[in-house]
Design a protein around this motif. Sequence first.
Motif, PDB file in Angstrom:
ATOM      1  N   ALA A   1      87.046  62.850  42.497  1.00 36.42           N
ATOM      2  CA  ALA A   1      86.781  62.781  43.944  1.00 36.42           C
ATOM      3  C   ALA A   1      86.177  64.100  44.434  1.00 36.42           C
ATOM      4  N   GLY A   2      86.731  65.207  43.997  1.00 35.27           N
ATOM      5  CA  GLY A   2      86.196  66.508  44.387  1.00 35.27           C
ATOM      6  C   GLY A   2      84.787  66.730  43.874  1.00 35.27           C
ATOM      7  N   ALA A   3      84.527  66.310  42.641  1.00 39.99           N
ATOM      8  CA  ALA A   3      83.188  66.454  42.065  1.00 39.99           C
ATOM      9  C   ALA A   3      82.176  65.609  42.821  1.00 39.99           C
ATOM     10  N   VAL A   4      82.578  64.430  43.225  1.00 43.22           N
ATOM     11  CA  VAL A   4      81.689  63.561  44.004  1.00 43.22           C
ATOM     12  C   VAL A   4      81.409  64.183  45.372  1.00 43.22           C
ATOM     13  N   VAL A   5      82.422  64.739  46.010  1.00 41.24           N
ATOM     14  CA  VAL A   5      82.224  65.414  47.308  1.00 41.24           C
ATOM     15  C   VAL A   5      81.238  66.559  47.148  1.00 41.24           C
ATOM     16  N   LEU A   6      81.431  67.378  46.123  1.00 40.78           N
ATOM     17  CA  LEU A   6      80.516  68.498  45.851  1.00 40.78           C
ATOM     18  C   LEU A   6      79.082  67.997  45.722  1.00 40.78           C
ATOM     19  N   ASN A   7      78.880  66.950  44.937  1.00 40.14           N
ATOM     20  CA  ASN A   7      77.525  66.463  44.703  1.00 40.14           C
ATOM     21  C   ASN A   7      76.927  65.762  45.915  1.00 40.14           C
ATOM     22  N   ILE A   8      77.723  65.059  46.682  1.00 36.89           N
ATOM     23  CA  ILE A   8      77.208  64.447  47.909  1.00 36.89           C
ATOM     24  C   ILE A   8      76.770  65.539  48.882  1.00 36.89           C
TER      25      ILE A   8
ATOM     26  N   ALA B   1      88.695  69.198  48.459  1.00 37.38           N
ATOM     27  CA  ALA B   1      88.737  67.728  48.471  1.00 37.38           C
ATOM     28  C   ALA B   1      89.651  67.222  47.361  1.00 37.38           C
ATOM     29  N   THR B   2      89.575  67.857  46.202  1.00 43.69           N
ATOM     30  CA  THR B   2      90.456  67.491  45.093  1.00 43.69           C
ATOM     31  C   THR B   2      91.914  67.673  45.499  1.00 43.69           C
TER      32      THR B   2
END
Length: 146
Positions: A12-19, A134-135
């Motif tokens: 979830a944190g990685a997706v937030v970073l990339n978004i 976020a993570t």
Amino acid sequence: MGKLTNLISGLAGAVVLNILHESLKNKDSGMPRIDRMGEEALQKSLGYLGTGIEDQHNLYLATLAGDIAGNAVYYSLIGGRNSLIWPKAITLGLAAGIGAVTLPKPMGLDPKPIARNEKATALTIAYYLTGALATAAVLKLFNKHL
């Protein structure tokens, strides 16, 4: 919290970073381009194996997938004792961001895509910190409901 919970939260944190990065990277010429750094690192790594990715779109997709997977695993380290989640998130998020702007040059990569000016440098660090926070938030939600 288990390893799977930690990994899902890290994802979830990685997706937030990339978004965050993907949404803002073309806003103006001073924005960080983490994708370009990743593409250079991937091509250089594949070059050591005697290969590479010719198609720019495929290179972009491979880099994005690798970035999400790598950051998900890294951010999963935030999990563990509930009382330490926020301090670990802040520490690991800042470490990732600072590492992203200081390590490329010693690794033989061009640091300009992410550290060409103060704005890009600060935003790169902020992006990684945001992904870590976020993570932590997702971990706290899991903890609350498990």
